[in-house]
Design a protein around this motif. Structure first.
Motif, PDB file in Angstrom:
ATOM      1  N   ALA A  16      30.525  49.789  42.447  1.00  0.00           N
ATOM      2  CA  ALA A  16      31.678  49.203  41.758  1.00  0.00           C
ATOM      3  C   ALA A  16      31.803  49.763  40.351  1.00  0.00           C
ATOM      4  CB  ALA A  16      31.540  47.678  41.707  1.00  0.00           C
ATOM      5  N   GLY A  17      30.658  50.095  39.732  1.00  0.00           N
ATOM      6  CA  GLY A  17      30.714  50.638  38.391  1.00  0.00           C
ATOM      7  C   GLY A  17      31.330  52.024  38.371  1.00  0.00           C
ATOM      8  N   ALA A  18      30.990  52.826  39.380  1.00  0.00           N
ATOM      9  CA  ALA A  18      31.523  54.180  39.437  1.00  0.00           C
ATOM     10  C   ALA A  18      32.968  54.186  39.900  1.00  0.00           C
ATOM     11  CB  ALA A  18      30.672  55.042  40.361  1.00  0.00           C
ATOM     12  N   GLN A  19      33.351  53.207  40.707  1.00  0.00           N
ATOM     13  CA  GLN A  19      34.708  53.090  41.227  1.00  0.00           C
ATOM     14  C   GLN A  19      35.156  54.382  41.898  1.00  0.00           C
ATOM     15  OE1 GLN A  19      37.373  51.668  38.203  1.00  0.00           O
ATOM     16  NE2 GLN A  19      36.509  49.635  38.227  1.00  0.00           N
ATOM     17  N   THR A  20      34.337  54.875  42.842  1.00  0.00           N
ATOM     18  CA  THR A  20      34.675  56.132  43.496  1.00  0.00           C
ATOM     19  C   THR A  20      34.859  56.012  44.988  1.00  0.00           C
ATOM     20  OG1 THR A  20      32.319  56.650  43.666  1.00  0.00           O
ATOM     21  CG2 THR A  20      33.488  57.549  41.779  1.00  0.00           C
ATOM     22  N   VAL A  21      34.573  54.868  45.569  1.00  0.00           N
ATOM     23  CA  VAL A  21      34.758  54.738  47.009  1.00  0.00           C
ATOM     24  C   VAL A  21      36.233  54.491  47.302  1.00  0.00           C
ATOM     25  CG1 VAL A  21      34.205  53.376  49.049  1.00  0.00           C
ATOM     26  CG2 VAL A  21      32.437  53.916  47.395  1.00  0.00           C
ATOM     27  N   PRO A  71      43.990  41.939  47.676  1.00  0.00           N
ATOM     28  CA  PRO A  71      42.919  42.000  48.678  1.00  0.00           C
ATOM     29  C   PRO A  71      43.078  40.953  49.772  1.00  0.00           C
ATOM     30  CG  PRO A  71      42.112  40.933  46.701  1.00  0.00           C
ATOM     31  CD  PRO A  71      43.491  41.435  46.379  1.00  0.00           C
ATOM     32  N   ASN A  72      43.988  40.020  49.607  1.00  0.00           N
ATOM     33  CA  ASN A  72      44.185  38.936  50.577  1.00  0.00           C
ATOM     34  C   ASN A  72      45.575  39.058  51.194  1.00  0.00           C
ATOM     35  OD1 ASN A  72      44.529  36.522  51.994  1.00  0.00           O
ATOM     36  ND2 ASN A  72      43.507  35.273  50.442  1.00  0.00           N
ATOM     37  N   PRO A  73      45.659  39.303  52.502  1.00  0.00           N
ATOM     38  CA  PRO A  73      46.976  39.473  53.128  1.00  0.00           C
ATOM     39  C   PRO A  73      47.799  38.194  53.155  1.00  0.00           C
ATOM     40  CG  PRO A  73      45.265  39.373  54.809  1.00  0.00           C
ATOM     41  CD  PRO A  73      44.563  39.418  53.478  1.00  0.00           C
ATOM     42  N   HIS A  74      47.179  37.068  52.840  1.00  0.00           N
ATOM     43  CA  HIS A  74      47.888  35.788  52.848  1.00  0.00           C
ATOM     44  C   HIS A  74      48.118  35.241  51.443  1.00  0.00           C
ATOM     45  CE1 HIS A  74      47.096  35.907  57.127  1.00  0.00           C
ATOM     46  NE2 HIS A  74      45.798  35.980  56.887  1.00  0.00           N
ATOM     47  N   ASP A  75      47.677  35.984  50.435  1.00  0.00           N
ATOM     48  CA  ASP A  75      47.808  35.515  49.058  1.00  0.00           C
ATOM     49  C   ASP A  75      48.082  36.710  48.153  1.00  0.00           C
ATOM     50  OD1 ASP A  75      47.651  34.456  46.543  1.00  0.00           O
ATOM     51  OD2 ASP A  75      45.609  33.671  46.722  1.00  0.00           O
ATOM     52  N   PHE A  76      49.330  36.860  47.741  1.00  0.00           N
ATOM     53  CA  PHE A  76      49.712  37.956  46.865  1.00  0.00           C
ATOM     54  C   PHE A  76      49.976  37.455  45.448  1.00  0.00           C
ATOM     55  CE2 PHE A  76      50.239  39.854  50.964  1.00  0.00           C
ATOM     56  CZ  PHE A  76      49.943  41.195  50.766  1.00  0.00           C
ATOM     57  N   THR A  77      49.194  36.431  45.053  1.00  0.00           N
ATOM     58  CA  THR A  77      49.367  35.836  43.729  1.00  0.00           C
ATOM     59  C   THR A  77      48.059  35.756  42.954  1.00  0.00           C
ATOM     60  OG1 THR A  77      51.200  34.484  44.574  1.00  0.00           O
ATOM     61  CG2 THR A  77      50.217  33.829  42.472  1.00  0.00           C
ATOM     62  N   THR A  78      46.985  35.229  43.593  1.00  0.00           N
ATOM     63  CA  THR A  78      45.740  34.933  42.884  1.00  0.00           C
ATOM     64  C   THR A  78      45.108  36.188  42.298  1.00  0.00           C
ATOM     65  OG1 THR A  78      45.372  33.065  44.379  1.00  0.00           O
ATOM     66  CG2 THR A  78      43.495  33.821  43.065  1.00  0.00           C
ATOM     67  N   VAL A  79      44.751  37.136  43.157  1.00  0.00           N
ATOM     68  CA  VAL A  79      44.232  38.432  42.723  1.00  0.00           C
ATOM     69  C   VAL A  79      45.223  39.480  43.214  1.00  0.00           C
ATOM     70  CG1 VAL A  79      42.337  40.088  42.846  1.00  0.00           C
ATOM     71  CG2 VAL A  79      41.850  37.629  42.885  1.00  0.00           C
ATOM     72  N   SER A 134      42.663  49.967  40.046  1.00  0.00           N
ATOM     73  CA  SER A 134      41.224  50.233  40.010  1.00  0.00           C
ATOM     74  C   SER A 134      40.419  49.178  40.763  1.00  0.00           C
ATOM     75  CB  SER A 134      40.737  50.310  38.558  1.00  0.00           C
ATOM     76  OG  SER A 134      41.023  49.109  37.869  1.00  0.00           O
ATOM     77  N   PHE A 135      40.964  47.958  40.943  1.00  0.00           N
ATOM     78  CA  PHE A 135      40.177  46.904  41.584  1.00  0.00           C
ATOM     79  C   PHE A 135      39.985  47.125  43.085  1.00  0.00           C
ATOM     80  CE2 PHE A 135      44.452  44.827  42.036  1.00  0.00           C
ATOM     81  CZ  PHE A 135      44.440  44.622  43.411  1.00  0.00           C
ATOM     82  N   ILE A 136      40.662  48.115  43.674  1.00  0.00           N
ATOM     83  CA  ILE A 136      40.509  48.300  45.124  1.00  0.00           C
ATOM     84  C   ILE A 136      39.083  48.684  45.497  1.00  0.00           C
ATOM     85  CG2 ILE A 136      42.921  48.986  45.348  1.00  0.00           C
ATOM     86  CD1 ILE A 136      42.019  51.836  45.799  1.00  0.00           C
ATOM     87  N   SER A 137      38.320  49.253  44.545  1.00  0.00           N
ATOM     88  CA  SER A 137      36.946  49.648  44.865  1.00  0.00           C
ATOM     89  C   SER A 137      36.031  48.452  45.056  1.00  0.00           C
ATOM     90  CB  SER A 137      36.394  50.556  43.766  1.00  0.00           C
ATOM     91  OG  SER A 137      36.353  49.864  42.528  1.00  0.00           O
ATOM     92  N   ARG A 138      36.478  47.261  44.661  1.00  0.00           N
ATOM     93  CA  ARG A 138      35.627  46.073  44.770  1.00  0.00           C
ATOM     94  C   ARG A 138      35.817  45.336  46.094  1.00  0.00           C
ATOM     95  NH1 ARG A 138      37.758  45.115  39.465  1.00  0.00           N
ATOM     96  NH2 ARG A 138      38.787  43.206  40.180  1.00  0.00           N
TER      97      ARG A 138
END
Length: 260
Positions: free
Chosen positions: A89-94, A163-171, A205-209
């Motif tokens: 997660a630190g490198a954020q390369t995946v 990251p949540n297909p049912h929640d496009f608000t929280t994250v 950038s958060f997609i790597s998490r």
């Protein structure tokens, strides 16, 4: 990925710079005075992908063909190379992958096809599945409206990554909402056909998490000659509502693409 090779090495193996290529023989290098350079996509030119122990390895091969005959049996491997991306997660390369690369949404009157492309020219559609995307990489999206009615047009009201297909608000990362651009990396590309919408944005950038994230777009279909329709209203700030909202709701299409 990029690979730079000295021409002296290529000549020492009995080949000219014009004789070499990647695993896909149509992928040729840019030839300079002393070096050749390959630009290698993660999802093309014969690049292979291996997932093992939390890391993704991309590999390809520089090959030589006698007299440029791609289909000759005398194709020899000159250099094998690989790029390994660790799940950090630190490198954020995946990368994250878009699956599937197409989304087709039918209605009683029309069909909208949603596709990803590899460049702003929108000439090469991404057909590989899954389609892996690096954080902060530009994504090129095209939505196309198909209908027997010739006087329709397409408008992008909202696009959100979550990251949540049912929640496009929280994250979530808003690309465009209510027709208002929220992401500074967003850019629209004009099309001579009002039934085509195409734009670019940068993968957050958060997609790597997360093991998967999702892109949801709300598209609106309008009559192109109805200048009071939602398609011509553009950006609508929160609190403003059109008197035509009730009429346009029946022509709203929600498109979701999964990024794994």
């Amino acid at each position: 990925m990029r690979a730079i090779i000295r021409r002296s090495y290529i000549n020492s193996r009995g080949y000219l710079a014009s004789d070499i290529h990647l695993r896909d023989p149509t992928c040729k290098p840019v030839i300079g005075s002393y070096h050749v350079m390959f630009r290698i996509p993660y999802n093309g030119c014969g690049t292979q992908r291996l997932i093992s122990h939390g890391a993704i390895t991309y590999s390809n091969t520089v090959e030589g063909s006698v007299s440029g005959n791609f289909y000759s049996r005398n194709r020899n491997s000159l250099i094998n190379f690989a790029c390994k991306m660790h799940n950090s997660a630190g490198a954020q390369t995946v990368p994250s992958a878009i699956q599937p690369p197409y989304r087709e949404t039918p209605s009683n009157q029309f069909v909208v096809k949603f596709a990803f492309y590899d460049s702003p020219s929108f000439s090469n559609v991404v057909r590989a599945a899954p389609y892996y995307v690096m954080p902060n990489r530009d994504l090129f999206v095209r939505a196309t409206l198909y209908s027997t009615q010739p006087d329709l047009m397409l408008f992008t009201d909202t696009c959100v990554v979550s990251p949540n297909p049912h929640d496009f608000t929280t994250v979530a990362s808003d690309i465009i909402r209510g027709g208002c651009v929220r992401d500074p990396t967003y850019r629209s590309y004009l099309s001579p056909d009002r039934r085509i919408v195409q734009f670019r944005f940068r993968a957050p950038s958060f997609i790597s998490r997360y093991s998967s994230v999702h892109l949801q777009c709300k598209m609106v279909v309008c009559n192109r000659y109805d200048f009071s329709s939602r398609c011509y209203q553009g950006c609508i700030r929160r609190g403003k509502r059109s008197t035509r909202d009730g009429d346009e709701n029946k022509n709203v299409i929600i498109i979701v693409s999964r990024l794994q």
